[in-house]
Scaffold this motif. Structure first.
Motif, mmCIF file in Angstrom:
data_model
loop_
_atom_site.group_PDB
_atom_site.id
_atom_site.type_symbol
_atom_site.label_atom_id
_atom_site.label_comp_id
_atom_site.label_asym_id
_atom_site.label_seq_id
_atom_site.Cartn_x
_atom_site.Cartn_y
_atom_site.Cartn_z
ATOM 1 N N VAL A 45 -2.582 -14.069 7.108
ATOM 2 C CA VAL A 45 -1.165 -14.330 6.875
ATOM 3 C C VAL A 45 -0.360 -13.384 7.761
ATOM 4 O O VAL A 45 -0.915 -12.487 8.409
ATOM 5 N N SER A 46 0.956 -13.579 7.799
ATOM 6 C CA SER A 46 1.797 -12.753 8.655
ATOM 7 C C SER A 46 1.998 -11.364 8.064
ATOM 8 O O SER A 46 1.880 -11.154 6.847
ATOM 9 N N ILE A 47 2.329 -10.410 8.939
ATOM 10 C CA ILE A 47 2.602 -9.047 8.487
ATOM 11 C C ILE A 47 3.829 -9.030 7.575
ATOM 12 O O ILE A 47 3.876 -8.272 6.594
ATOM 13 N N SER A 48 4.812 -9.878 7.876
ATOM 14 C CA SER A 48 6.019 -9.918 7.037
ATOM 15 C C SER A 48 5.696 -10.369 5.618
ATOM 16 O O SER A 48 6.303 -9.903 4.648
ATOM 17 N N THR A 49 4.709 -11.259 5.470
ATOM 18 C CA THR A 49 4.286 -11.700 4.140
ATOM 19 C C THR A 49 3.656 -10.544 3.371
ATOM 20 O O THR A 49 3.936 -10.333 2.179
ATOM 21 N N ILE A 50 2.805 -9.765 4.056
ATOM 22 C CA ILE A 50 2.198 -8.590 3.425
ATOM 23 C C ILE A 50 3.273 -7.585 3.037
ATOM 24 O O ILE A 50 3.259 -7.022 1.933
ATOM 25 N N GLN A 51 4.224 -7.379 3.942
ATOM 26 C CA GLN A 51 5.300 -6.426 3.675
ATOM 27 C C GLN A 51 6.100 -6.823 2.439
ATOM 28 O O GLN A 51 6.466 -5.982 1.619
ATOM 29 N N TYR A 52 6.363 -8.135 2.288
ATOM 30 C CA TYR A 52 7.148 -8.604 1.146
ATOM 31 C C TYR A 52 6.390 -8.388 -0.163
ATOM 32 O O TYR A 52 6.963 -7.938 -1.166
ATOM 33 N N ALA A 53 5.095 -8.667 -0.151
ATOM 34 C CA ALA A 53 4.291 -8.459 -1.360
ATOM 35 C C ALA A 53 4.260 -6.976 -1.734
ATOM 36 O O ALA A 53 4.394 -6.612 -2.909
ATOM 37 N N TYR A 54 4.104 -6.106 -0.727
ATOM 38 C CA TYR A 54 4.125 -4.669 -0.999
ATOM 39 C C TYR A 54 5.479 -4.221 -1.546
ATOM 40 O O TYR A 54 5.556 -3.371 -2.440
ATOM 41 N N SER A 55 6.557 -4.793 -1.000
ATOM 42 C CA SER A 55 7.887 -4.391 -1.462
ATOM 43 C C SER A 55 8.104 -4.770 -2.926
ATOM 44 O O SER A 55 8.745 -4.027 -3.682
ATOM 45 N N LEU A 56 7.569 -5.923 -3.336
ATOM 46 C CA LEU A 56 7.668 -6.318 -4.745
ATOM 47 C C LEU A 56 6.942 -5.312 -5.633
ATOM 48 O O LEU A 56 7.462 -4.889 -6.674
ATOM 49 N N LEU A 57 5.733 -4.935 -5.224
ATOM 50 C CA LEU A 57 4.957 -3.982 -6.008
ATOM 51 C C LEU A 57 5.616 -2.604 -6.028
ATOM 52 O O LEU A 57 5.556 -1.886 -7.032
ATOM 53 N N GLU A 58 6.265 -2.243 -4.910
ATOM 54 C CA GLU A 58 6.947 -0.948 -4.857
ATOM 55 C C GLU A 58 8.132 -0.924 -5.815
ATOM 56 O O GLU A 58 8.376 0.068 -6.507
ATOM 57 N N LYS A 59 8.875 -2.047 -5.904
ATOM 58 C CA LYS A 59 9.999 -2.128 -6.834
ATOM 59 C C LYS A 59 9.521 -2.044 -8.284
ATOM 60 O O LYS A 59 10.231 -1.540 -9.154
ATOM 61 N N GLU A 60 8.309 -2.548 -8.549
ATOM 62 C CA GLU A 60 7.756 -2.513 -9.900
ATOM 63 C C GLU A 60 7.150 -1.152 -10.240
ATOM 64 O O GLU A 60 6.723 -0.932 -11.378
ATOM 65 N N GLY A 61 7.099 -0.256 -9.242
ATOM 66 C CA GLY A 61 6.512 1.059 -9.502
ATOM 67 C C GLY A 61 4.999 1.065 -9.472
ATOM 68 O O GLY A 61 4.373 2.025 -9.944
ATOM 69 N N ARG A 62 4.389 0.017 -8.933
ATOM 70 C CA ARG A 62 2.920 -0.062 -8.884
ATOM 71 C C ARG A 62 2.352 0.615 -7.643
ATOM 72 O O ARG A 62 1.187 1.007 -7.620
ATOM 73 N N VAL A 63 3.143 0.699 -6.561
ATOM 74 C CA VAL A 63 2.697 1.351 -5.339
ATOM 75 C C VAL A 63 3.822 2.238 -4.811
ATOM 76 O O VAL A 63 4.982 2.092 -5.205
ATOM 77 N N TYR A 64 3.477 3.159 -3.900
ATOM 78 C CA TYR A 64 4.484 3.956 -3.207
ATOM 79 C C TYR A 64 4.028 4.110 -1.754
ATOM 80 O O TYR A 64 2.839 4.011 -1.437
ATOM 81 N N SER A 65 4.990 4.323 -0.872
ATOM 82 C CA SER A 65 4.674 4.433 0.547
ATOM 83 C C SER A 65 4.851 5.868 1.019
ATOM 84 O O SER A 65 5.710 6.604 0.527
ATOM 85 N N VAL A 66 4.036 6.260 1.992
ATOM 86 C CA VAL A 66 4.116 7.571 2.628
ATOM 87 C C VAL A 66 4.249 7.336 4.124
ATOM 88 O O VAL A 66 3.445 6.590 4.713
ATOM 89 N N ALA A 67 5.270 7.931 4.733
ATOM 90 C CA ALA A 67 5.515 7.721 6.156
ATOM 91 C C ALA A 67 4.268 8.036 6.981
ATOM 92 O O ALA A 67 3.615 9.070 6.789
ATOM 93 N N LYS A 68 3.920 7.113 7.876
ATOM 94 C CA LYS A 68 2.784 7.230 8.802
ATOM 95 C C LYS A 68 1.425 7.254 8.097
ATOM 96 O O LYS A 68 0.408 7.475 8.745
ATOM 97 N N SER A 69 1.435 7.026 6.770
ATOM 98 C CA SER A 69 0.163 7.023 6.037
ATOM 99 C C SER A 69 -0.114 5.698 5.333
ATOM 100 O O SER A 69 -1.267 5.377 5.039
#
Length: 466
Positions: A45-69
């Protein structure tokens, strides 16, 4: 893509895939999740699709992002389960919502075949048709188009007909029932309900200090005519609540002659009747007689929700009533439900174009197939321990222990194996059904059902009362 349904948007399948990864990470600390590019290549699938799924999980507090990691799963402690306490229902709720639990207590038929994709597609189409239309911030009674569609669906004859102004839609079923309790003045009044009865309804009545008299469903699925007759003659019954077709959680259907006799009895006593139609569309055999086909529409109210047939994207509750319109309107105005007009229009269009009926045809077939698989497995694995009430619809199976057991302790033992069941006592306020369980048959493939049933069998044997 693993787990991809034909009707899914790609991001939904990615979201489910990531959710499974996160659930599997419990107890492993800060698990690093796959990179956008790696996951896009893996799932095609496209990278934008992956990004959108991650953003949903981040809003739910299930994941967090670390710059360059990259992205990491939020660790969940495995020691904060509520495994004891006086409130059994709270314990069920908390554990059922924990990641990684095998929720054998669930009652979510639409999750087997959700209608979210057609609903969201219809919503997008309507957003193009109604661009930047000024819309009210609140709709106290619901969108007129949806109320009209419901009125048409519940109309069966010139005598048994409904109109849009007799339909009231709220943000959820609980809010609608809370208003009904107030309007009918049920505080300290006497209400007769079928038993077993949905625990959410029982808790609402209990919180309003309603005197609840439970009318047990007999072994053959009948309502006890003589018992109800005696209650109506000796008690000041304000309201009788009956299931339109299926009694849930039993999943049983009263025979037509019993249904007619009960309806005639209620008519003779001029009783107010509240029909629970939450599962009326989920009978395996369509066209079955319902109480609203027999009762005086002037003494009848009906409530239901879209969630059982469409899914969590359509969580609204609704009520049909020919009386109390002024009081109902006032309390719906005071509650000021905030409902999406476009979402309601989309649901109305799905009713109007026949998509709901097509969906129900498939959903009933899938539910029946899963029911057959589950009952066969129960008979093979636990036939010496449990008696199964053969369900005539719905997404659950009602079982009774053949031995005297402490079901609460069975429940606690299964929590230790990350399995959640629904003890039968939840479905009564008067201590009924203590030897019963409700089990779900709409289960995902990510769990080992045979293993869970093995744990259940062990717990039943260990907690048998000599």
């Amino acid at each position: 893509m693993k787990g991809l349904r034909e009707t899914d948007f790609a991001y939904q399948a990615v979201y489910r895939y990531l959710t499974t990864l996160i659930n599997e990470s419990i107890g492993h600390g800060h698990l690093r999740l796959p990179s956008l590019r790696h996951l896009a290549d893996r799932l095609n699938v496209s990278i934008s699709t992956i990004q959108y799924a991650y953003s949903l999980l981040e809003k739910e507090g299930r994941v967090y992002s670390v710059a360059k990691s990259g992205y990491f799963a939020v660790p969940v402690s495995s020691t904060d389960l509520i495994q004891s306490g006086n409130d059994l229902l709270e314990t069920v709720y908390v554990n059922a919502r924990r990641p990684g639990m095998f929720v054998l207590s669930a009652d979510e038929p639409a999750l087997l075949q959700p209608l979210d994709s057609p609903l969201l597609l219809m919503e997008r189409e309507l957003l193009r048709q109604y661009p930047r239309q000024p819309l009210p911030t609140s709709q106290p009674f619901g969108e007129l188009e949806l109320r009209t569609a419901l009125a048409a669906r519940y109309t069966s004859s010139p005598v048994r007909c409904w109109h849009a102004e007799e339909v009231f839609i709220g943000a959820d079923l609980r809010g609608v029932l809370e208003i009904l309790i107030i309007v009918l003045g049920l505080n300290d009044a006497t209400v007769v309900v079928e038993s077993p009865c949905d625990w959410a309804i029982l808790r609402l009545l209990q919180a309003a200090c309603v005197r609840v008299i439970e009318l047990p469903v007999l072994a053959n699925g009948c309502l006890d005519f003589d018992r109800l007759k005696a209650l109506l003659e000796t008690e000041s019954v304000r309201l009788v609540m009956v299931s339109s077709a299926l009694n849930m959680p039993r999943g049983s259907l009263a025979p037509d002659d019993n249904r007619r006799a009960i309806a005639q009895l209620l008519g003779q006593h001029h009783s107010w009747v509240l029909e629970n139609d939450c599962y009326g569309e989920l009978c395996f055999e369509v066209g079955r007689l319902r109480f609203r086909d027999l009762l005086d529409p002037e003494r009848l109210m009906v409530f239901s929700t879209f969630e059982k047939i469409i899914g969590p994207e359509a969580h609204y509750g609704y009520l049909l009533s020919k009386h109390f319109s002024a009081d109902l309107q006032r309390h719906f105005l005071l509650r000021s439900f905030r409902l999406s007009p476009i979402r309601q229009k989309a649901i109305a269009r799905l009713y109007g174009n026949g998509r709901i009926d097509q969906h129900l045809h498939v959903l009933r077939r899938l539910l029946k197939e899963r029911k057959g698989q589950m009952t066969q497995l129960l008979q093979e694995r636990l036939g010496d321990a449990l008696q199964v009430v053969e369900p005539q619809g719905g997404a659950t199976i009602w079982v009774r222990s053949l031995r005297q057991v402490n079901v609460r302790r069975v429940f606690q033992r299964l929590l230790a194996h990350e399995v959640v069941i629904a003890p039968g006592e939840l479905f009564s306020l008067q201590g009924l059904h203590a030897q019963h369980l409700r089990l779900s048959h709409t289960l995902g493939s990510e769990h080992d059902l045979a293993l869970a049933l093995g744990f259940l069998g062990d717990a039943l044997r260990l907690e048998a009362i000599d």
